[in-house]
Design a protein around this motif. Structure first.
Motif, PDB file in Angstrom:
ATOM      1  N   GLY A  70       0.928  -1.057  -0.362  1.00 44.99           N
ATOM      2  CA  GLY A  70      -0.030   0.019  -0.246  1.00 44.99           C
ATOM      3  C   GLY A  70       1.056   1.123  -0.143  1.00 44.99           C
ATOM      4  N   GLY A  71       2.097   1.148   0.803  1.00 41.33           N
ATOM      5  CA  GLY A  71       2.506   2.635   1.205  1.00 41.33           C
ATOM      6  C   GLY A  71       3.609   3.194  -0.063  1.00 41.33           C
ATOM      7  N   CYS A  72       4.347   1.469  -1.109  1.00 41.23           N
ATOM      8  CA  CYS A  72       5.312   0.820  -1.951  1.00 41.23           C
ATOM      9  C   CYS A  72       3.588   2.286  -3.672  1.00 41.23           C
ATOM     10  N   ALA A  73       2.713   1.758  -3.627  1.00 41.74           N
ATOM     11  CA  ALA A  73       1.945   2.035  -4.273  1.00 41.74           C
ATOM     12  C   ALA A  73       1.340   3.536  -4.259  1.00 41.74           C
ATOM     13  N   SER A  74       0.949   4.308  -2.620  1.00 41.01           N
ATOM     14  CA  SER A  74       0.706   5.440  -2.861  1.00 41.01           C
ATOM     15  C   SER A  74       2.281   6.234  -2.751  1.00 41.01           C
ATOM     16  N   LEU A  75       2.879   5.868  -2.855  1.00 34.09           N
ATOM     17  CA  LEU A  75       4.524   6.896  -3.246  1.00 34.09           C
ATOM     18  C   LEU A  75       4.252   7.098  -4.525  1.00 34.09           C
ATOM     19  N   ILE A  76       4.205   5.882  -5.181  1.00 31.45           N
ATOM     20  CA  ILE A  76       3.624   5.250  -7.513  1.00 31.45           C
ATOM     21  C   ILE A  76       3.224   6.666  -7.695  1.00 31.45           C
ATOM     22  N   ALA A  77       2.109   6.061  -6.974  1.00 38.62           N
ATOM     23  CA  ALA A  77       1.384   7.256  -7.138  1.00 38.62           C
ATOM     24  C   ALA A  77       1.369   8.697  -7.412  1.00 38.62           C
ATOM     25  N   ALA A  78       1.728   8.521  -6.316  1.00 39.08           N
ATOM     26  CA  ALA A  78       1.852  10.370  -5.798  1.00 39.08           C
ATOM     27  C   ALA A  78       3.492  11.097  -6.589  1.00 39.08           C
ATOM     28  N   ARG A  79       4.010  10.435  -7.295  1.00 41.22           N
ATOM     29  CA  ARG A  79       4.921  10.490  -8.066  1.00 41.22           C
ATOM     30  C   ARG A  79       4.407  10.650  -9.465  1.00 41.22           C
ATOM     31  N   VAL A  80       4.319   9.413 -10.392  1.00 39.87           N
ATOM     32  CA  VAL A  80       3.884   9.737 -11.714  1.00 39.87           C
ATOM     33  C   VAL A  80       2.415  10.258 -11.670  1.00 39.87           C
ATOM     34  N   GLY A  81       1.478  10.788 -11.194  1.00 34.22           N
ATOM     35  CA  GLY A  81       0.527  11.759 -11.220  1.00 34.22           C
ATOM     36  C   GLY A  81      -0.101  10.934 -12.456  1.00 34.22           C
ATOM     37  N   ARG A  82      -0.730  11.387 -13.877  1.00 30.94           N
ATOM     38  CA  ARG A  82      -0.850  10.902 -14.849  1.00 30.94           C
ATOM     39  C   ARG A  82      -0.374  11.102 -15.873  1.00 30.94           C
ATOM     40  N   ARG A  83       0.950  10.321 -15.811  1.00 30.32           N
ATOM     41  CA  ARG A  83       1.618  10.627 -16.992  1.00 30.32           C
ATOM     42  C   ARG A  83       1.712   8.675 -17.133  1.00 30.32           C
ATOM     43  N   PRO A  84       1.657   8.490 -18.856  1.00 32.06           N
ATOM     44  CA  PRO A  84       1.842   7.461 -19.319  1.00 32.06           C
ATOM     45  C   PRO A  84       3.346   6.749 -18.650  1.00 32.06           C
ATOM     46  N   VAL A  85       3.479   4.607 -18.217  1.00 31.25           N
ATOM     47  CA  VAL A  85       3.704   4.306 -16.894  1.00 31.25           C
ATOM     48  C   VAL A  85       4.343   3.172 -17.983  1.00 31.25           C
ATOM     49  N   PHE A  86       5.407   2.982 -17.721  1.00 32.28           N
ATOM     50  CA  PHE A  86       6.580   1.651 -18.290  1.00 32.28           C
ATOM     51  C   PHE A  86       7.011   0.873 -17.241  1.00 32.28           C
ATOM     52  N   LEU A  87       6.591  -0.293 -16.975  1.00 31.20           N
ATOM     53  CA  LEU A  87       6.667  -1.151 -16.016  1.00 31.20           C
ATOM     54  C   LEU A  87       7.638  -2.006 -16.311  1.00 31.20           C
ATOM     55  N   SER A  88       8.728  -1.937 -15.702  1.00 31.89           N
ATOM     56  CA  SER A  88       9.828  -3.288 -16.364  1.00 31.89           C
ATOM     57  C   SER A  88      10.107  -3.762 -14.873  1.00 31.89           C
ATOM     58  N   PHE A  89       9.998  -5.075 -15.218  1.00 33.62           N
ATOM     59  CA  PHE A  89      10.491  -5.918 -14.248  1.00 33.62           C
ATOM     60  C   PHE A  89      11.207  -7.076 -14.426  1.00 33.62           C
ATOM     61  N   ASP A  90      12.227  -6.787 -14.236  1.00 32.96           N
ATOM     62  CA  ASP A  90      13.534  -7.987 -13.345  1.00 32.96           C
ATOM     63  C   ASP A  90      13.831  -8.394 -12.208  1.00 32.96           C
ATOM     64  N   ILE A  91      13.400 -10.178 -12.899  1.00 33.13           N
ATOM     65  CA  ILE A  91      13.040 -10.991 -12.146  1.00 33.13           C
ATOM     66  C   ILE A  91      14.349 -10.857 -10.896  1.00 33.13           C
ATOM     67  N   ASP A  92      14.684 -10.567 -11.229  1.00 33.01           N
ATOM     68  CA  ASP A  92      15.950 -10.026 -10.051  1.00 33.01           C
ATOM     69  C   ASP A  92      16.121 -10.059  -8.896  1.00 33.01           C
ATOM     70  N   VAL A  93      14.776  -8.576  -9.056  1.00 33.58           N
ATOM     71  CA  VAL A  93      13.812  -8.111  -7.527  1.00 33.58           C
ATOM     72  C   VAL A  93      13.825  -9.420  -6.918  1.00 33.58           C
ATOM     73  N   LEU A  94      13.239 -10.809  -7.391  1.00 40.67           N
ATOM     74  CA  LEU A  94      12.994 -11.511  -6.192  1.00 40.67           C
ATOM     75  C   LEU A  94      13.921 -11.939  -5.062  1.00 40.67           C
ATOM     76  N   ASP A  95      13.558 -12.889  -4.592  1.00 40.00           N
ATOM     77  CA  ASP A  95      14.939 -14.138  -3.795  1.00 40.00           C
ATOM     78  C   ASP A  95      15.680 -14.994  -4.248  1.00 40.00           C
ATOM     79  N   PRO A  96      16.996 -15.397  -5.071  1.00 41.03           N
ATOM     80  CA  PRO A  96      16.658 -16.033  -5.765  1.00 41.03           C
ATOM     81  C   PRO A  96      16.285 -17.971  -4.765  1.00 41.03           C
ATOM     82  N   ALA A  97      15.826 -17.482  -3.691  1.00 39.56           N
ATOM     83  CA  ALA A  97      15.338 -18.947  -3.437  1.00 39.56           C
ATOM     84  C   ALA A  97      13.868 -19.040  -4.299  1.00 39.56           C
ATOM     85  N   PHE A  98      12.943 -18.188  -4.856  1.00 33.05           N
ATOM     86  CA  PHE A  98      12.225 -17.709  -5.468  1.00 33.05           C
ATOM     87  C   PHE A  98      12.621 -18.120  -6.758  1.00 33.05           C
ATOM     88  N   ALA A  99      13.289 -17.762  -7.154  1.00 28.73           N
ATOM     89  CA  ALA A  99      13.664 -16.386  -8.506  1.00 28.73           C
ATOM     90  C   ALA A  99      15.465 -17.455  -9.024  1.00 28.73           C
TER      91      ALA A  99
END
Ligand code: MN
Ligand code: MN
Length: 312
Positions: free
Chosen positions: A216-245
């Motif tokens: 929730g906190g992360c989403a609020s921070l992102i919403a406040a920052r992004v505003g109405r700008r179109p977003v590109f979301l890039s998900f690098d799988i290494d954000v997951l722990d190596p135990a999961f990925a």
């Protein structure tokens, strides 16, 4: 329901494989390129593995209460051409292949490939002509990644999976002032590795800060920052722990669980996604249950769900 989900030739979510864009809302496509990596290679086989792992994904996403397939007409656009060993030539090929999708207003979701490929995607999306013939301009970047990818060069190479975000800023494709990098962790060459991203204007959330903020906190921070700008979301799988990925090129311990990652994505409902990718899946390092590819397939599914919510 004609044949079971495990049968048939694998496309993403068993979507039809076609390059005919008539009536299409979203296209999933592969970029099988991995020679811009710094450590382990193998992400060229990422699209194939993610497609295979996606076979069990069913149309209705209960967490977001959306029937993804009913809301979005989704196709698997196949893999775009690449040139192994030649990053800049590959960029040209990706840009050429992606342009008709973007011009047709189709939502593009790429399966990497190493993280170098994102630069080509951003070039096309930021260069998109809007209704008044104006260039869409810099996008907001939401990057989930253990790494900032803001190095200037690596062994003399300026186009590389660790320099993508820096090049994107230099080329005016993303605006750091409305962008967020989240999940950064692991050892660095020096403090400047993080400071350079903050100095450029990015909001940089370490893995620990991300966990403290929660979805929730992360989403609020992102919403406040992004505003109405179109977003590109890039998900690098290494954000997951190596135990999961474990199946990734540059693993860093202490990352998110798969469940946490899904919660962070689902909390972003309401953002205006212009494009997205899931990168750095390297199947030869994956576990025997292909958990990295399975996590990546589900991340892609959540991204399609976010787009479907916006379209509904
Ligand atoms: Mn990355
Ligand atoms: Mn990374």
């Amino acid at each position: 329901m004609q044949i079971p989900r495990f049968a048939g030739i694998r496309t993403f979510m068993r979507a039809p494989h076609t390059t005919d864009l008539a009536g299409v809302d979203a296209a999933v496509y592969g970029i099988p390129f991995d020679t811009a990596t710094s450590y382990r290679t193998g992400a060229r086989f990422g699209p194939e593995a993610i497609r295979s792992a996606s076979a069990l994904l069913r149309p209705y996403n209960p967490a977001l209460d959306i029937d993804v397939v009913e809301t979005l007409s989704i196709v698997d656009y196949g893999d775009v051409p690449v040139s192994p060993g030649d990053t800049e030539r590959t960029y040209g090929q990706v840009e050429e292949a992606l342009a008709p999708l973007v011009e047709a207003g189709v939502f593009p979701l790429a399966l990497g490939g190493d993280h170098s490929v994102t630069l080509a995607e951003l070039r096309v999306l930021a260069g998109r002509q809007g209704p008044l013939g104006l260039r869409q301009g810099p996008l907001a970047l939401i990057q989930f990644d253990a790494h900032g990818d803001t190095w200037d060069e690596y062994f003399g190479q300026r186009f590389f999976h660790g320099t993508t975000v820096k090049r994107a800023v230099e080329e005016g494709l993303i605006d750091p002032a409305v962008s967020v990098q989240a999940g950064l962790r692991g050892s660095l060459y020096g403090a400047e590795d993080l400071e350079s991203a903050r100095a450029a204007g990015f909001a940089v959330l370490s893995g620990e800060q991300l966990r403290t903020l929660g979805p929730g906190g992360c989403a609020s921070l992102i919403a406040a920052r992004v505003g109405r700008r179109p977003v590109f979301l890039s998900f690098d799988i290494d954000v997951l722990d190596p135990a999961f990925a474990p199946g990734t090129g540059t693993p860093e311990v202490g990352g998110l669980s798969t469940a946490e990652a899904l919660a962070f994505l689902r909390a972003l409902r309401g953002i205006d996604l212009a494009g997205a990718d899931v990168v750095e899946v390297s199947p030869s390092y994956d576990g025997p249950g292909q958990q990295t590819a399975l996590a990546a397939a589900n991340v892609a599914y959540e991204l399609l769900s976010l787009r479907a919510l916006a379209q509904r």
